[in-house]
Design a protein around this motif. Structure first.
Motif, PDB file in Angstrom:
ATOM      1  N   MET A  40       0.747  -1.111  -0.021  1.00 47.97           N
ATOM      2  CA  MET A  40      -0.024  -0.074   0.047  1.00 47.97           C
ATOM      3  C   MET A  40       0.986   1.171  -0.014  1.00 47.97           C
ATOM      4  N   LYS A  41       0.474   2.316  -0.636  1.00 48.36           N
ATOM      5  CA  LYS A  41       1.218   3.398  -0.956  1.00 48.36           C
ATOM      6  C   LYS A  41       0.549   4.428   0.182  1.00 48.36           C
ATOM      7  N   TYR A  42       1.193   5.423   0.936  1.00 49.92           N
ATOM      8  CA  TYR A  42       0.828   6.089   1.540  1.00 49.92           C
ATOM      9  C   TYR A  42       1.801   7.788   1.442  1.00 49.92           C
ATOM     10  N   LEU A  43       1.029   8.971   1.374  1.00 51.59           N
ATOM     11  CA  LEU A  43       1.649  10.183   1.479  1.00 51.59           C
ATOM     12  C   LEU A  43       1.840  10.567   2.891  1.00 51.59           C
ATOM     13  N   LEU A  44       3.163  10.740   3.214  1.00 53.84           N
ATOM     14  CA  LEU A  44       3.386  11.594   4.498  1.00 53.84           C
ATOM     15  C   LEU A  44       3.879  13.002   4.281  1.00 53.84           C
ATOM     16  N   ALA A  45       2.696  13.953   4.598  1.00 55.40           N
ATOM     17  CA  ALA A  45       2.790  15.265   4.356  1.00 55.40           C
ATOM     18  C   ALA A  45       3.029  15.815   5.442  1.00 55.40           C
ATOM     19  N   MET A  46       4.261  16.695   5.160  1.00 51.84           N
ATOM     20  CA  MET A  46       5.070  17.526   6.025  1.00 51.84           C
ATOM     21  C   MET A  46       4.172  18.848   6.297  1.00 51.84           C
ATOM     22  N   TYR A  47       3.732  19.341   7.323  1.00 54.83           N
ATOM     23  CA  TYR A  47       3.184  20.883   7.298  1.00 54.83           C
ATOM     24  C   TYR A  47       4.296  21.722   8.093  1.00 54.83           C
ATOM     25  N   LEU A  48       4.544  22.793   7.695  1.00 58.81           N
ATOM     26  CA  LEU A  48       5.387  23.696   8.504  1.00 58.81           C
ATOM     27  C   LEU A  48       4.767  24.877   8.811  1.00 58.81           C
ATOM     28  N   ASN A  49       4.960  25.377   9.829  1.00 61.94           N
ATOM     29  CA  ASN A  49       4.829  26.788  10.330  1.00 61.94           C
ATOM     30  C   ASN A  49       5.752  27.692  10.453  1.00 61.94           C
ATOM     31  N   PRO A  50       5.821  28.722   9.487  1.00 64.04           N
ATOM     32  CA  PRO A  50       7.155  29.584   9.655  1.00 64.04           C
ATOM     33  C   PRO A  50       7.602  30.173  10.985  1.00 64.04           C
ATOM     34  N   GLU A  51       6.463  30.409  11.845  1.00 62.12           N
ATOM     35  CA  GLU A  51       6.747  30.882  13.017  1.00 62.12           C
ATOM     36  C   GLU A  51       7.527  30.012  14.077  1.00 62.12           C
ATOM     37  N   VAL A  52       7.099  28.492  14.011  1.00 64.89           N
ATOM     38  CA  VAL A  52       7.714  27.575  14.842  1.00 64.89           C
ATOM     39  C   VAL A  52       9.223  27.395  14.317  1.00 64.89           C
ATOM     40  N   MET A  53       9.471  27.325  13.007  1.00 66.29           N
ATOM     41  CA  MET A  53      10.513  27.133  12.418  1.00 66.29           C
ATOM     42  C   MET A  53      11.568  28.462  13.052  1.00 66.29           C
ATOM     43  N   ALA A  54      11.093  29.625  12.980  1.00 68.67           N
ATOM     44  CA  ALA A  54      11.675  30.651  12.901  1.00 68.67           C
ATOM     45  C   ALA A  54      12.437  30.755  14.481  1.00 68.67           C
ATOM     46  N   ASN A  55      11.658  30.026  15.498  1.00 65.10           N
ATOM     47  CA  ASN A  55      12.080  30.021  16.764  1.00 65.10           C
ATOM     48  C   ASN A  55      12.811  28.587  17.079  1.00 65.10           C
ATOM     49  N   LEU A  56      13.340  28.100  16.216  1.00 66.38           N
ATOM     50  CA  LEU A  56      14.262  26.889  16.418  1.00 66.38           C
ATOM     51  C   LEU A  56      15.739  27.463  16.362  1.00 66.38           C
ATOM     52  N   SER A  57      16.383  26.819  17.428  1.00 66.53           N
ATOM     53  CA  SER A  57      17.720  27.137  17.516  1.00 66.53           C
ATOM     54  C   SER A  57      18.632  26.637  16.207  1.00 66.53           C
ATOM     55  N   GLU A  58      19.840  27.253  15.980  1.00 69.48           N
ATOM     56  CA  GLU A  58      20.475  26.775  15.011  1.00 69.48           C
ATOM     57  C   GLU A  58      20.708  25.131  15.002  1.00 69.48           C
ATOM     58  N   GLN A  59      21.053  24.669  16.351  1.00 65.60           N
ATOM     59  CA  GLN A  59      21.381  23.218  16.889  1.00 65.60           C
ATOM     60  C   GLN A  59      20.098  22.519  16.666  1.00 65.60           C
ATOM     61  N   ASP A  60      18.854  22.894  16.790  1.00 62.88           N
ATOM     62  CA  ASP A  60      17.420  22.212  16.542  1.00 62.88           C
ATOM     63  C   ASP A  60      17.179  22.060  15.001  1.00 62.88           C
ATOM     64  N   MET A  61      17.638  23.169  14.105  1.00 66.35           N
ATOM     65  CA  MET A  61      17.557  23.214  12.774  1.00 66.35           C
ATOM     66  C   MET A  61      18.406  22.317  12.262  1.00 66.35           C
ATOM     67  N   GLU A  62      19.735  22.081  12.682  1.00 64.13           N
ATOM     68  CA  GLU A  62      20.784  21.240  12.236  1.00 64.13           C
ATOM     69  C   GLU A  62      20.260  19.685  12.344  1.00 64.13           C
ATOM     70  N   ALA A  63      19.636  19.512  13.720  1.00 61.17           N
ATOM     71  CA  ALA A  63      18.965  18.111  13.911  1.00 61.17           C
ATOM     72  C   ALA A  63      18.126  17.993  13.008  1.00 61.17           C
ATOM     73  N   VAL A  64      16.979  18.788  12.599  1.00 63.89           N
ATOM     74  CA  VAL A  64      15.971  18.401  11.678  1.00 63.89           C
ATOM     75  C   VAL A  64      16.621  17.984  10.093  1.00 63.89           C
ATOM     76  N   LEU A  65      17.616  18.773   9.862  1.00 59.76           N
ATOM     77  CA  LEU A  65      18.313  18.357   8.562  1.00 59.76           C
ATOM     78  C   LEU A  65      18.626  16.932   8.681  1.00 59.76           C
ATOM     79  N   THR A  66      19.511  16.725   9.713  1.00 56.61           N
ATOM     80  CA  THR A  66      20.199  15.559   9.820  1.00 56.61           C
ATOM     81  C   THR A  66      19.323  14.364   9.947  1.00 56.61           C
ATOM     82  N   GLY A  67      18.043  14.631  10.668  1.00 54.50           N
ATOM     83  CA  GLY A  67      17.205  13.781  10.763  1.00 54.50           C
ATOM     84  C   GLY A  67      16.402  13.204   9.583  1.00 54.50           C
ATOM     85  N   HIS A  68      16.176  14.271   8.667  1.00 50.12           N
ATOM     86  CA  HIS A  68      15.429  13.949   7.253  1.00 50.12           C
ATOM     87  C   HIS A  68      16.766  12.969   6.502  1.00 50.12           C
TER      88      HIS A  68
END
Length: 127
Positions: free
Chosen positions: A1-29
């Motif tokens: 079975m195929k599934y779409l895993l749709a990622m929703y972004l909130n710019p305010e949430v992203m803007a409040n992430l630390s540089e370390q948290d942003m790096e963790a997101v990129l590495t996590g992907h």
């Protein structure tokens, strides 16, 4: 079975992430992509451009009406997706939970079954 895993972004949430948290997101992907490639569950993934640069097209009375920006006012918008093929919805939910965005307060991953799928080489079914 195929599934779409749709990622929703909130710019305010992203803007409040630390540089370390942003790096963790990129590495996590990167880690998530590696995991679903190795398991054979990955079909594709795409990241979308900024919602501010989007265009909406509606045809009214046979004429296209083009407007800039998203369709509705929203704090969240579709930022990208993973298209996966896996054994069950439970597995799709398990995969969605591995996406780093799912662990960030204010973000989420929508899991939806794909009921029709065609690639560039598939014939379009006739009604």
């Amino acid at each position: 079975m195929k599934y779409l895993l749709a990622m929703y972004l909130n710019p305010e949430v992203m803007a409040n992430l630390s540089e370390q948290d942003m790096e963790a997101v990129l590495t996590g992907h990167q880690d998530f992509i590696r995991t679903i490639r190795e398991s054979g569950e990955m079909i594709s993934t795409q990241a979308l451009g900024a919602v501010a640069d989007s265009t909406v097209v509606r045809v009214r009375s046979g004429l296209p009406a083009v407007t800039d920006g998203p369709f509705v006012e929203s704090k969240e918008f579709l930022a990208g997706y993973y298209l996966v093929e896996c054994a069950s919805k439970d597995r799709a939910v398990e995969l969605a939970a591995m996406i780093p965005d799912a662990a960030i307060e204010g973000l989420g991953i929508e899991v939806r079954e794909v009921v029709f799928f065609a690639d560039a080489e598939s014939e379009v079914p006739m009604a």
